[in-house]
Design an enzyme around this catalytic site. Structure first.
Site, PDB file in Angstrom:
ATOM      1  N   GLU A 115       0.778  -1.351  -0.550  1.00  0.00           N
ATOM      2  CA  GLU A 115       0.027  -0.006  -0.038  1.00  0.00           C
ATOM      3  C   GLU A 115       0.854   1.416   0.326  1.00  0.00           C
ATOM      4  OE1 GLU A 115      -3.905  -1.385   1.684  1.00  0.00           O
ATOM      5  OE2 GLU A 115      -2.786  -0.416   3.351  1.00  0.00           O
ATOM      6  N   HIS A 239      -9.114   9.643   3.161  1.00  0.00           N
ATOM      7  CA  HIS A 239      -8.646   8.779   1.769  1.00  0.00           C
ATOM      8  C   HIS A 239      -8.961   9.019   0.236  1.00  0.00           C
ATOM      9  CE1 HIS A 239      -8.463   4.478  -0.019  1.00  0.00           C
ATOM     10  NE2 HIS A 239      -7.984   4.507   1.481  1.00  0.00           N
ATOM     11  N   ARG A 287      -0.972   8.859   1.965  1.00  0.00           N
ATOM     12  CA  ARG A 287      -2.837   9.590   1.363  1.00  0.00           C
ATOM     13  C   ARG A 287      -2.591  10.853   1.410  1.00  0.00           C
ATOM     14  NH1 ARG A 287      -6.062   5.282   4.961  1.00  0.00           N
ATOM     15  NH2 ARG A 287      -5.000   3.514   3.485  1.00  0.00           N
ATOM     16  N   HIS A 348     -10.866   9.631   6.185  1.00  0.00           N
ATOM     17  CA  HIS A 348     -11.012   7.807   6.538  1.00  0.00           C
ATOM     18  C   HIS A 348     -11.029   7.299   7.717  1.00  0.00           C
ATOM     19  CE1 HIS A 348     -10.225   4.321   4.954  1.00  0.00           C
ATOM     20  NE2 HIS A 348      -8.730   4.187   5.507  1.00  0.00           N
ATOM     21  N   ARG A 383      -1.286   9.116   8.935  1.00  0.00           N
ATOM     22  CA  ARG A 383      -0.984   7.739   8.820  1.00  0.00           C
ATOM     23  C   ARG A 383      -1.021   7.150   7.960  1.00  0.00           C
ATOM     24  NH1 ARG A 383      -4.639   2.785   9.070  1.00  0.00           N
ATOM     25  NH2 ARG A 383      -6.713   4.592   7.721  1.00  0.00           N
TER      26      ARG A 383
HETATM   27  P1  FAD Z   1     -14.338   0.592  16.151  1.00  0.00           P
HETATM   28  O1  FAD Z   1     -14.099   0.065  15.474  1.00  0.00           O
HETATM   29  O2  FAD Z   1     -14.716   2.062  15.267  1.00  0.00           O
HETATM   30  O3  FAD Z   1     -15.386   0.496  17.218  1.00  0.00           O
HETATM   31  C1  FAD Z   1     -15.575   1.117  17.458  1.00  0.00           C
HETATM   32  C2  FAD Z   1     -16.441   0.807  18.614  1.00  0.00           C
HETATM   33  O4  FAD Z   1     -17.474   1.371  19.317  1.00  0.00           O
HETATM   34  C3  FAD Z   1     -18.325  -0.010  17.688  1.00  0.00           C
HETATM   35  O5  FAD Z   1     -18.022  -0.750  18.605  1.00  0.00           O
HETATM   36  C4  FAD Z   1     -18.826   0.949  18.074  1.00  0.00           C
HETATM   37  O6  FAD Z   1     -20.222   0.781  17.947  1.00  0.00           O
HETATM   38  C5  FAD Z   1     -18.735   1.773  19.608  1.00  0.00           C
HETATM   39  N1  FAD Z   1     -19.089   2.639  20.142  1.00  0.00           N
HETATM   40  C6  FAD Z   1     -18.608   3.752  19.735  1.00  0.00           C
HETATM   41  N2  FAD Z   1     -19.769   5.062  20.114  1.00  0.00           N
HETATM   42  C7  FAD Z   1     -20.297   4.358  21.167  1.00  0.00           C
HETATM   43  C8  FAD Z   1     -20.795   4.312  22.731  1.00  0.00           C
HETATM   44  N3  FAD Z   1     -21.696   6.002  22.879  1.00  0.00           N
HETATM   45  N4  FAD Z   1     -21.691   3.743  23.324  1.00  0.00           N
HETATM   46  C9  FAD Z   1     -21.325   2.583  23.102  1.00  0.00           C
HETATM   47  N5  FAD Z   1     -20.507   2.273  22.304  1.00  0.00           N
HETATM   48  C10 FAD Z   1     -20.007   3.073  21.349  1.00  0.00           C
HETATM   49  N6  FAD Z   1      -7.301   0.128   9.126  1.00  0.00           N
HETATM   50  C11 FAD Z   1      -6.040  -0.803   8.515  1.00  0.00           C
HETATM   51  O7  FAD Z   1      -5.631  -0.605   9.158  1.00  0.00           O
HETATM   52  N7  FAD Z   1      -6.354  -1.767   8.000  1.00  0.00           N
HETATM   53  C12 FAD Z   1      -7.245  -1.249   6.369  1.00  0.00           C
HETATM   54  O8  FAD Z   1      -7.386  -2.172   5.800  1.00  0.00           O
HETATM   55  C13 FAD Z   1      -9.014  -0.132   7.427  1.00  0.00           C
HETATM   56  N8  FAD Z   1      -9.627  -0.285   5.925  1.00  0.00           N
HETATM   57  C14 FAD Z   1     -10.228   0.471   6.372  1.00  0.00           C
HETATM   58  C15 FAD Z   1     -11.364   0.665   5.064  1.00  0.00           C
HETATM   59  C16 FAD Z   1     -12.349   1.420   6.077  1.00  0.00           C
HETATM   60  C17 FAD Z   1     -13.530   1.166   4.971  1.00  0.00           C
HETATM   61  C18 FAD Z   1     -12.392   1.808   6.993  1.00  0.00           C
HETATM   62  C19 FAD Z   1     -13.819   3.157   7.604  1.00  0.00           C
HETATM   63  C20 FAD Z   1     -11.500   1.897   8.143  1.00  0.00           C
HETATM   64  C21 FAD Z   1     -10.000   1.576   7.724  1.00  0.00           C
HETATM   65  N9  FAD Z   1      -8.951   0.979   8.612  1.00  0.00           N
HETATM   66  C22 FAD Z   1      -7.928   0.471   8.513  1.00  0.00           C
HETATM   67  C23 FAD Z   1      -8.846   2.179  10.172  1.00  0.00           C
HETATM   68  C24 FAD Z   1      -9.373   0.560  11.208  1.00  0.00           C
HETATM   69  O9  FAD Z   1     -10.368   0.332  10.334  1.00  0.00           O
HETATM   70  C25 FAD Z   1      -9.981   1.762  11.696  1.00  0.00           C
HETATM   71  O10 FAD Z   1      -8.998   2.916  12.248  1.00  0.00           O
HETATM   72  C26 FAD Z   1     -10.352   0.623  13.207  1.00  0.00           C
HETATM   73  O11 FAD Z   1     -11.347  -1.158  12.929  1.00  0.00           O
HETATM   74  C27 FAD Z   1     -10.673   1.192  14.256  1.00  0.00           C
HETATM   75  O12 FAD Z   1     -10.874   0.695  15.234  1.00  0.00           O
HETATM   76  P2  FAD Z   1     -11.628   0.582  16.622  1.00  0.00           P
HETATM   77  O13 FAD Z   1     -11.420  -0.758  17.346  1.00  0.00           O
HETATM   78  O14 FAD Z   1     -10.796   1.673  17.580  1.00  0.00           O
HETATM   79  O15 FAD Z   1     -12.711   1.131  16.865  1.00  0.00           O
HETATM   80  C1  SIN Z   2      -7.171   0.868   2.729  1.00  0.00           C
HETATM   81  O1  SIN Z   2      -7.793  -0.278   2.288  1.00  0.00           O
HETATM   82  O2  SIN Z   2      -7.364   1.488   1.784  1.00  0.00           O
HETATM   83  C2  SIN Z   2      -7.600   1.369   3.809  1.00  0.00           C
HETATM   84  C3  SIN Z   2      -5.953   0.676   4.162  1.00  0.00           C
HETATM   85  C4  SIN Z   2      -6.369   1.700   5.902  1.00  0.00           C
HETATM   86  O3  SIN Z   2      -7.069   2.456   5.917  1.00  0.00           O
HETATM   87  O4  SIN Z   2      -5.144   1.440   6.497  1.00  0.00           O
END
Ligand code: FAD
Ligand code: SIN
Length: 530
Positions: A115, A239, A287, A348, A383
């Protein structure tokens, strides 16, 4: 225990990669409650496409991954944090393999994709739907663990702090959270000796975002209101390649498409425009560089989108690497094996957030945080792709380890005041929420987007200040709903982003401001203190 309150050892807010990693590590000894807004799979984790960065190839080194992370982060990263996370990546991948994540393999080793910003192939993945596989494996392990209780459809309203104690201790100690049961409409106190905030990012502050509907910055806003510092909120990642489609507004086209050879073109002239912006790295520049180049093309030539094209690769190769995207696009009448995909940049990832140390500790006793809700020092001003899931695993586990190590020093929660609804009524004007929500998101997109000016930031600040009293007034008079909780938090985060952007008088990484085009010699975090 009070009526209307529930007590566990540890409360985890969020069921994504960070929250479930913390819960699984904590559950070796403690009783854990995991609360999630909406479904357990509603966070960004389930949507991740590209994969997880880790040094696993013999030709790659930790030093290279560290350097790539710091180059992408424009030097704002904290080197100690970067080393801490990157050196723990191989072990994190091993743990996920043990949990049964079916990463793509090539003979006897994991397949690594590439990437933007990475000098080596180092992204482990499950086709182009890594997040779904990771979320499913973590959830299965949590569901099978007798020490973990999972409670979906519970939206936290605020953290419980010293001021909610029946006899106010005067401390900033956190004792859990008040949460709204989305099915009954009742708010209950969920008390715990320690709380792990893993509520994800604030992407939905923007009109166009790849993030799911619930990414409204609830965790950042709750921690701020409780008294924790937040930092680098101006560093919002866009993104470069979100699908441009009038019906499907937030479908990501993974960076791995460019990693595997995808090229960007002006849709009318066919010019491969990255040559004008970053001739060396082209489509694989970090990015912020690619997103700004696309934004510039769109604005300069009055385009709706640019083209991303991988159709020069054999159709079987494209289908094998990107089965989910291929299928989704076919349903919209686009065959990526035969022609280009229309793409635009979209918000993103939230690089800023609640300040934590290497043990996942925030400023507030009893409150830990992990994942996208935090600013750990890993990402700096931008990032590096696929470093964020990694951050969730490393800090989810680090926070759990620190809680386990200090467990004997955590007091039992005192008596906490119940949620008081005696002075509120049901809302009579839901339209106020919708109007304010739409206004904030559109204003943030137009005034606080990829390229900024002081004048636009000041306009945004003025609008945010005007909305503050309207939203406070609404919150003070009406019963809470998830929509109202989210609006209040969205507004709070918008304010933090704009305040931070106004404070940074330089352009660095994701913060590009025409009034201050130069980069300061010494990098400084923008730290906001409540
Ligand atoms: P999340 O997975 O966002 O979980 C948040 C949790 O908090 C959820 O369960 C939600 O319900 C809960 N929550 C929120 N507010 C409240 C509230 N008020 N009360 C109770 N619960 C609450 N990163 C990579 O490293 N590789 C990738 O390939 C990648 N691809 C991505 C593709 C997309 C489309 C997106 C949007 C992001 C991508 N990212 C990627 C970023 C990565 O997915 C996120 O940064 C990561 O998953 C965040 O995880 P987290 O556990 O911090 O939060
Ligand atoms: C992607 O698949 O392009 C997202 C990867 C990331 O957000 O880290």
């Amino acid at each position: 225990m009070n009526a209307g309150s529930t007590q566990y050892d540890v409360l985890v807010i969020g069921s994504g990669a960070a929250g479930l990693t913390a819960a699984l590590s904590l559950a070796t000894r403690l009783k854990v409650l995991v609360l999630a807004k909406g479904k357990l799979t509603s966070g960004s984790t389930a949507w991740a496409q590209g994969g997880i960065a880790a040094v696993l190839d013999a030709g790659d080194t930790f030093d290279d991954h560290i350097r790539d992370t710091m180059v992408a982060g424009a030097g704002l990263n904290d080197r100690e944090t970067v080393e801490f996370v990157i050196e723990r990546a191989p072990a994190a991948i091993d743990r996920l393999c043990e949990l049964g994540v079916p990463f793509n393999r090539e003979s006897d080793h994991l397949h690594l994709t590439r990437e933007g910003g990475h000098s080596h192939r180092r992204i482990v993945h499950v086709d182009d739907a890594t997040g779904w596989a990771v979320q499913a494996a973590l959830l299965k392990a949590a569901e099978e663990n007798a020490n973990i209780t999972l409670l979906p459809h519970h939206s936290c309203v605020d953290l419980i702090t010293g001021r909610h104690e029946e006899k106010y201790s005067g401390s900033g100690r956190v004792w859990g959270a008040y949460a709204l049961d989305e099915t009954t409409g009742k708010v209950e106190a969920y008390k715990a000796r320690a709380t792990v905030l893993a509520a994800g990012g604030a992407g939905r502050v923007y009109q166009f975002s790849t993030a799911p509907r619930g990414a409204t910055g609830d965790g950042i806003a709750m921690a701020w209101r409780a008294g924790a510092r937040v930092s680098n909120m101006e560093m919002m990642q866009f993104h470069p390649t979100c699908l441009y489609n009038l019906e499907v507004k937030n479908f990501l086209i993974t960076e791995a498409v460019r990693g595997e050879g995808g090229r960007l073109f002006h849709p009318e002239t066919g010019h491969r425009f990255m040559a004008d912006y970053d001739p060396e790295r082209m489509e694989l520049a970090p990015r912020d560089v690619v997103a700004r180049a696309i934004d510039d093309q769109i604005k300069r030539y009055g385009l709706d989108y640019v083209h991303l094209d991988i159709s020069h690769e054999p159709p079987e190769f494209v289908k094998e690497h990107f089965p989910t995207i291929h299928e989704k696009l076919l349903g919209l009448g686009i065959d990526m094996t035969k022609g280009p995909i229309p793409v635009v940049p979209a918000q993103h990832y939230t690089c800023g957030g609640v300040v934590i140390d290497l043990d996942g500790r925030t400023d507030l006793p009893g409150l830990y945080a992990a994942g996208e809700v935090t600013e750990s020092g890993l990402h700096g001003a931008n990032r590096l792709a696929s470093n964020s899931l990694l951050e969730c695993f490393v800090f989810g586990d680090a926070a759990a380890k620190d809680i386990l190590a200090r467990w004997d020093s955590f007091d039992a929660p005192p008596r906490i005041r119940e949620w008081d609804e005696s002075r509120v009524t049901d809302s009579d004007e839901e339209v106020v929420i919708k109007q304010n929500w739409t206004e904030i998101r559109r204003m943030m997109w137009n005034y606080v987007g990829i390229v900024r000016t002081t004048k636009r930031l000041e306009r945004a600040k003025h609008r945010i200040d005007l909305l503050a009293s309207e939203i406070d007034d609404y919150y003070g008079h009406f019963r809470v709903t998830t929509d109202l909780i989210e609006l209040r938090n969205l507004h709070q985060c918008a304010d933090l982003i704009v305040q931070s952007a106004l404070r940074r008088h330089e352009s660095r990484g994701l913060h590009y401001i025409l009034d201050y085009p130069e980069t300061d010699e010494v990098p400084n975090d923008t730290v906001l203190v409540p």
